[in-house]
Motif scaffolding. Structure first.
Motif, PDB file in Angstrom:
ATOM      1  N   MET A   1       7.939   1.379  15.976  1.00 26.18           N
ATOM      2  CA  MET A   1       7.604   2.783  16.161  1.00 26.18           C
ATOM      3  C   MET A   1       6.990   2.964  17.528  1.00 26.18           C
ATOM      4  SD  MET A   1       4.358   3.007  13.632  1.00 26.18           S
ATOM      5  CE  MET A   1       3.313   4.074  14.567  1.00 26.18           C
ATOM      6  N   CYS A   2       7.059   4.182  18.014  1.00 23.33           N
ATOM      7  CA  CYS A   2       6.601   4.446  19.368  1.00 23.33           C
ATOM      8  C   CYS A   2       5.136   4.843  19.344  1.00 23.33           C
ATOM      9  CB  CYS A   2       7.452   5.542  19.990  1.00 23.33           C
ATOM     10  SG  CYS A   2       7.150   5.692  21.742  1.00 23.33           S
ATOM     11  N   ALA A   4       1.801   6.218  20.910  1.00 22.78           N
ATOM     12  CA  ALA A   4       1.497   7.153  21.992  1.00 22.78           C
ATOM     13  C   ALA A   4       0.041   7.554  21.897  1.00 22.78           C
ATOM     14  CB  ALA A   4       2.398   8.390  21.899  1.00 22.78           C
ATOM     15  N   LEU A  46       0.747  14.053  24.546  1.00 23.39           N
ATOM     16  CA  LEU A  46       1.375  12.743  24.419  1.00 23.39           C
ATOM     17  C   LEU A  46       2.439  12.673  25.497  1.00 23.39           C
ATOM     18  CD1 LEU A  46       1.829  12.530  20.556  1.00 23.39           C
ATOM     19  CD2 LEU A  46       0.030  11.505  21.938  1.00 23.39           C
ATOM     20  N   ILE A  53       5.406  15.313  25.712  1.00 22.04           N
ATOM     21  CA  ILE A  53       6.331  15.656  24.634  1.00 22.04           C
ATOM     22  C   ILE A  53       5.656  16.419  23.512  1.00 22.04           C
ATOM     23  CG2 ILE A  53       7.880  13.713  25.090  1.00 22.04           C
ATOM     24  CD1 ILE A  53       6.542  12.378  22.567  1.00 22.04           C
ATOM     25  N   SER A  60      -6.727  16.700  16.287  1.00 22.45           N
ATOM     26  CA  SER A  60      -5.671  15.691  16.178  1.00 22.45           C
ATOM     27  C   SER A  60      -5.856  14.592  17.207  1.00 22.45           C
ATOM     28  CB  SER A  60      -4.288  16.327  16.342  1.00 22.45           C
ATOM     29  OG  SER A  60      -4.022  17.241  15.305  1.00 22.45           O
ATOM     30  N   ALA A  67      -8.052   6.286  15.458  1.00 21.82           N
ATOM     31  CA  ALA A  67      -7.173   5.284  14.844  1.00 21.82           C
ATOM     32  C   ALA A  67      -6.963   4.115  15.795  1.00 21.82           C
ATOM     33  CB  ALA A  67      -5.841   5.916  14.461  1.00 21.82           C
ATOM     34  N   PHE A  68      -6.738   4.407  17.064  1.00 18.83           N
ATOM     35  CA  PHE A  68      -6.549   3.329  18.037  1.00 18.83           C
ATOM     36  C   PHE A  68      -7.827   2.526  18.202  1.00 18.83           C
ATOM     37  CE2 PHE A  68      -2.317   3.681  19.427  1.00 18.83           C
ATOM     38  CZ  PHE A  68      -1.957   5.021  19.453  1.00 18.83           C
TER      39      PHE A  68
ATOM     40  N   PRO B  39       4.929  -2.218  19.173  1.00 23.54           N
ATOM     41  CA  PRO B  39       3.946  -3.030  18.457  1.00 23.54           C
ATOM     42  C   PRO B  39       4.338  -3.227  16.998  1.00 23.54           C
ATOM     43  CG  PRO B  39       3.159  -0.787  18.634  1.00 23.54           C
ATOM     44  CD  PRO B  39       4.462  -0.840  19.389  1.00 23.54           C
ATOM     45  N   LEU B  41       2.842  -3.211  13.576  1.00 27.27           N
ATOM     46  CA  LEU B  41       1.597  -2.731  12.980  1.00 27.27           C
ATOM     47  C   LEU B  41       1.276  -3.412  11.654  1.00 27.27           C
ATOM     48  CD1 LEU B  41       1.786   1.088  13.626  1.00 27.27           C
ATOM     49  CD2 LEU B  41       0.515  -0.626  14.882  1.00 27.27           C
ATOM     50  N   LEU B  44      -1.785  -5.460  11.088  1.00 27.79           N
ATOM     51  CA  LEU B  44      -3.037  -4.713  11.186  1.00 27.79           C
ATOM     52  C   LEU B  44      -3.349  -3.943   9.908  1.00 27.79           C
ATOM     53  CD1 LEU B  44      -2.359  -3.297  14.757  1.00 27.79           C
ATOM     54  CD2 LEU B  44      -3.775  -5.258  14.168  1.00 27.79           C
ATOM     55  N   GLU B  52      -5.512   4.221   2.656  1.00 25.08           N
ATOM     56  CA  GLU B  52      -5.808   4.471   4.075  1.00 25.08           C
ATOM     57  C   GLU B  52      -4.598   4.243   4.959  1.00 25.08           C
ATOM     58  OE1 GLU B  52      -8.998   2.018   5.440  1.00 25.08           O
ATOM     59  OE2 GLU B  52     -10.442   2.843   4.004  1.00 25.08           O
ATOM     60  N   LEU B  56      -3.321   6.161   8.712  1.00 26.45           N
ATOM     61  CA  LEU B  56      -3.495   5.319   9.890  1.00 26.45           C
ATOM     62  C   LEU B  56      -2.185   5.192  10.652  1.00 26.45           C
ATOM     63  CD1 LEU B  56      -5.441   3.520  11.476  1.00 26.45           C
ATOM     64  CD2 LEU B  56      -4.731   1.606  10.031  1.00 26.45           C
ATOM     65  N   VAL B  57      -1.094   4.922   9.945  1.00 29.29           N
ATOM     66  CA  VAL B  57       0.198   4.752  10.601  1.00 29.29           C
ATOM     67  C   VAL B  57       0.643   6.052  11.254  1.00 29.29           C
ATOM     68  CG1 VAL B  57       2.638   4.209  10.255  1.00 29.29           C
ATOM     69  CG2 VAL B  57       0.894   2.888   9.064  1.00 29.29           C
ATOM     70  N   ARG B  59      -1.113   8.381  12.457  1.00 29.73           N
ATOM     71  CA  ARG B  59      -1.913   8.731  13.645  1.00 29.73           C
ATOM     72  C   ARG B  59      -1.608   7.834  14.828  1.00 29.73           C
ATOM     73  NH1 ARG B  59      -7.315   9.572  10.027  1.00 29.73           N
ATOM     74  NH2 ARG B  59      -6.523  11.409   8.938  1.00 29.73           N
ATOM     75  N   LEU B  60      -0.995   6.705  14.591  1.00 27.46           N
ATOM     76  CA  LEU B  60      -0.607   5.829  15.687  1.00 27.46           C
ATOM     77  C   LEU B  60       0.753   6.217  16.254  1.00 27.46           C
ATOM     78  CD1 LEU B  60      -1.720   2.402  14.219  1.00 27.46           C
ATOM     79  CD2 LEU B  60      -2.886   3.749  15.963  1.00 27.46           C
ATOM     80  N   CYS B  61       1.577   6.824  15.430  1.00 28.13           N
ATOM     81  CA  CYS B  61       2.901   7.222  15.897  1.00 28.13           C
ATOM     82  C   CYS B  61       2.804   8.577  16.548  1.00 28.13           C
ATOM     83  CB  CYS B  61       3.896   7.287  14.747  1.00 28.13           C
ATOM     84  SG  CYS B  61       5.506   7.887  15.270  1.00 28.13           S
ATOM     85  N   GLY B  62       3.081   8.638  17.816  1.00 32.66           N
ATOM     86  CA  GLY B  62       2.956   9.909  18.512  1.00 32.66           C
ATOM     87  C   GLY B  62       4.136  10.830  18.301  1.00 32.66           C
ATOM     88  N   VAL B  63       5.254  10.258  17.841  1.00 28.90           N
ATOM     89  CA  VAL B  63       6.499  11.020  17.876  1.00 28.90           C
ATOM     90  C   VAL B  63       6.851  11.642  16.526  1.00 28.90           C
ATOM     91  CG1 VAL B  63       8.948  10.870  18.386  1.00 28.90           C
ATOM     92  CG2 VAL B  63       7.308   9.565  19.743  1.00 28.90           C
ATOM     93  N   HIS B  68       6.237   9.564   8.819  1.00 33.75           N
ATOM     94  CA  HIS B  68       5.374   8.507   8.287  1.00 33.75           C
ATOM     95  C   HIS B  68       4.477   9.048   7.180  1.00 33.75           C
ATOM     96  CE1 HIS B  68       6.354   5.216  10.995  1.00 33.75           C
ATOM     97  NE2 HIS B  68       6.375   6.075  11.994  1.00 33.75           N
ATOM     98  N   PHE B 137      -0.933  16.207  13.372  1.00 35.13           N
ATOM     99  CA  PHE B 137      -0.931  15.279  12.238  1.00 35.13           C
ATOM    100  C   PHE B 137      -0.900  16.060  10.922  1.00 35.13           C
ATOM    101  CE2 PHE B 137      -1.069  11.783  14.870  1.00 35.13           C
ATOM    102  CZ  PHE B 137      -2.057  11.922  15.827  1.00 35.13           C
ATOM    103  N   THR B 368      11.449   1.045  10.794  1.00 29.71           N
ATOM    104  CA  THR B 368      11.780   2.253  11.543  1.00 29.71           C
ATOM    105  C   THR B 368      13.281   2.385  11.782  1.00 29.71           C
ATOM    106  OG1 THR B 368      11.601   1.108  13.655  1.00 29.71           O
ATOM    107  CG2 THR B 368       9.576   2.086  12.761  1.00 29.71           C
TER     108      THR B 368
END
Lengths: 84, 426
Positions: A1-2, A4, A46, A53, A60, A67-68, B39, B41, B44, B52, B56-57, B59-63, B68, B137, B368
């Motif tokens: 997954m990407c 960002a 982002l 994008i 948010s 999270a990071f 990455p 994940l 982790l 949870e 968590l997942v 919020r890590l994926c920006g796209v 998710h 989100f 994915t």
């Protein structure tokens, strides 16, 4: 997954392809706002390949950064790497 | 072991790196896109309370956080043995998913039609807001239901925006299907060379359904390999050749041509089945006759998203009714496995969790579309390297498979593809 990470816009140069200057220490330093014309100074975006994008609201952005940070994945600018 | 993500590289990802394996004599043996930037994940997630994991997942994926979100909640529901959710909860989840997909498909068309693309993106955002997720989100789905009913103001704004969005989406399809600038990309990276299966989610009637309960797979001749598998059958459906790698090389255990390899996404989906909405179904026929291609397929799916959103927000009688109440359940049984899936803008996304006796994750898989399409992309790259080998051919191959990588956001001709040649004995 990407993955960002949100970065904050500190200045915008208007024009046919509006460009944003991002928070100091961020890579990249600038991005194009063509895909998100609604973005304003202070917004988090982002960025992929030099283009913003997505615009994130402050809540948010905070959730994403938290999270990071929870995963220990954010390294502060100038902080030493564990491998150094 | 501590896993450190180099976020600087993720924020502005490196140019696309193609690894070409050649024999000492120079013959091309294999080619693949370097996915090491992505990455993993799953390590982790181990040891975390399973509830949870989806937030968590996402919020890590920006796209694609919405995909998710929905797949993760579905996996949790499977863990708790929840087989059905209230009708209105299903409705708002669908609205969220279609809105999210529409915003993602819109980004493919900024160069072709900026105003049309922005209109699609606005409608997608309105749909997500109407589903109760106005921010990036999503918060729409909760285990067993939804956080609330559809939001009236945003739903009304959706309904008012549909006609213009649909007209724009149809124009974008015509451009993607007919314009030489768009068709050059398709012809340069024809999907006809792929020998593996096409996989997509379908409804009980076998029609394309991005939130479908059933998975269908067909071979290049259109023969059904898997008719309608459920998410609970995942472990008997797909095997991963390299489970620890970003390029995990999944394959169908049912086999099929090319060793069970398969692809997902708009091209695969439209080959598997017709969309449920009228205009998109008609355009699908046009797309099939025109030889297919990712960009035009995304346009068909954008039309489908607009139509689906229109259907979901039509009529005001249900707005305000709230039978979204989640089912109240106890903790998941130790050792139980829960699988949730959605067909997102780029294709099938799968979340699989197993929990221990404390309800913590002791196995996790986030599979994915990019990982599932890596083999397809490899075949496209081999074809491009065997042919012209110029950067545009490689860029077109990458765009055809559409991996979720920063490089695909680059404007046409600016992807910056680097070729790393590795010499290997046969």
């Amino acid at each position: 997954m990407c993955v960002a990470v949100p970065t904050r816009i500190v200045a915008i140069e208007a024009g046919p392809l509006p460009m944003a200057r991002l928070e100091p220490g961020t890579v990249p330093a600038t991005c194009c706002l063509a895909y998100v014309p609604e973005a304003q100074v202070g917004d988090y975006v982002l960025v992929q390949h030099g283009f913003a994008i997505e615009v994130l609201d402050a809540e948010s952005a905070a959730l994403s950064l938290a999270a990071f940070a929870e995963l220990g994945a954010i390294r502060a600018p100038g902080a030493p790497d564990d491998a150094d | 072991m501590t896993v450190r993500l180099i976020i600087d590289q993720a924020v502005d990802g490196a140019d696309a790196s193609v690894i070409a394996e050649r024999s000492p004599e120079g013959a091309l043996l294999d080619a693949r896109l370097d996915l090491s930037i992505l990455p993993r994940l799953e390590p982790l997630l181990l040891g975390r309370p399973v509830a949870e994991v989806p937030p968590l997942v996402e919020r890590l994926c920006g796209v694609c956080p919405a995909a998710h979100h929905l797949a993760g909640v579905a996996a949790l529901e499977a863990l708790h043995g929840i087989a059905s959710i209230p009708a209105q909860a299903r409705r708002v989840r669908r609205l969220l998913h279609y809105g999210s997909m529409l915003t993602m498909h819109a980004t493919s068309f900024f160069a072709a039609g900026r105003q049309e693309a922005l209109a699609l993106r606005r409608l997608g955002k309105l749909a997500m807001a109407a589903a109760g997720s106005p921010g990036h989100f999503p918060t729409t789905a909760v285990v067993g239901g939804a956080a609330g009913a559809m939001v009236a103001d945003a739903a009304t704004a959706c309904a008012e925006s549909v006609a213009a969005a649909l007209a724009g989406a149809r124009d974008l399809f015509r451009w993607a299907q007919d314009d030489p600038a768009a068709t050059a990309e398709r012809h340069a990276a024809s999907s006809d060379t792929f020998l593996g299966a096409d996989v997509a989610l379908v409804d009980a009637d076998g029609r394309l359904d991005p939130l479908g309960e059933r998975l269908r797979a067909i071979d290049p001749a259109g023969q059904v390999i898997v008719a309608g598998a459920l998410a609970s059958q995942w472990d008997d459906l797909v095997a991963l050749a390299q489970p620890e790698a970003a390029a995990s090389r999944p394959s169908l255990l049912a086999g099929g041509a090319d060793g069970g390899h398969y692809r997902v996404g708009p091209v695969a989906g439209l080959r598997v089945a017709a969309p449920t909405t009228a205009v998109a179904a008609e355009l699908r026929e046009d797309w099939l006759r025109g030889g297919g291609g990712t960009l035009a397929a995304r346009a068909v799916m954008a039309v489908h998203c607009v139509e689906a959103i229109a259907d979901l927000v039509a009529g005001q009688d249900w707005i305000g009714r709230d039978d979204t109440e989640p089912d109240k359940t106890g903790p998941a049984a130790a050792g139980r496995v829960g699988v949730g899936w959605v067909d997102g803008a780029r294709g099938l996304l799968v979340h699989r969790y197993r929990v221990d006796q404390e309800g913590k994750v002791d196995q996790a898989l986030v599979l994915t579309p990019t990982a599932q399409n890596e083999y397809w992309l490899s075949r496209l790259l081999i074809r491009a390297l065997t042919g012209d080998s110029d950067h545009l051919a490689l860029e077109n191959a990458i765009r055809e498979a559409d991996p979720c990588l920063p490089c695909v956001a680059a404007p046409a001709g600016h992807m910056g593809v680097k070729i790393n040649t590795v010499t290997k004995d046969r």
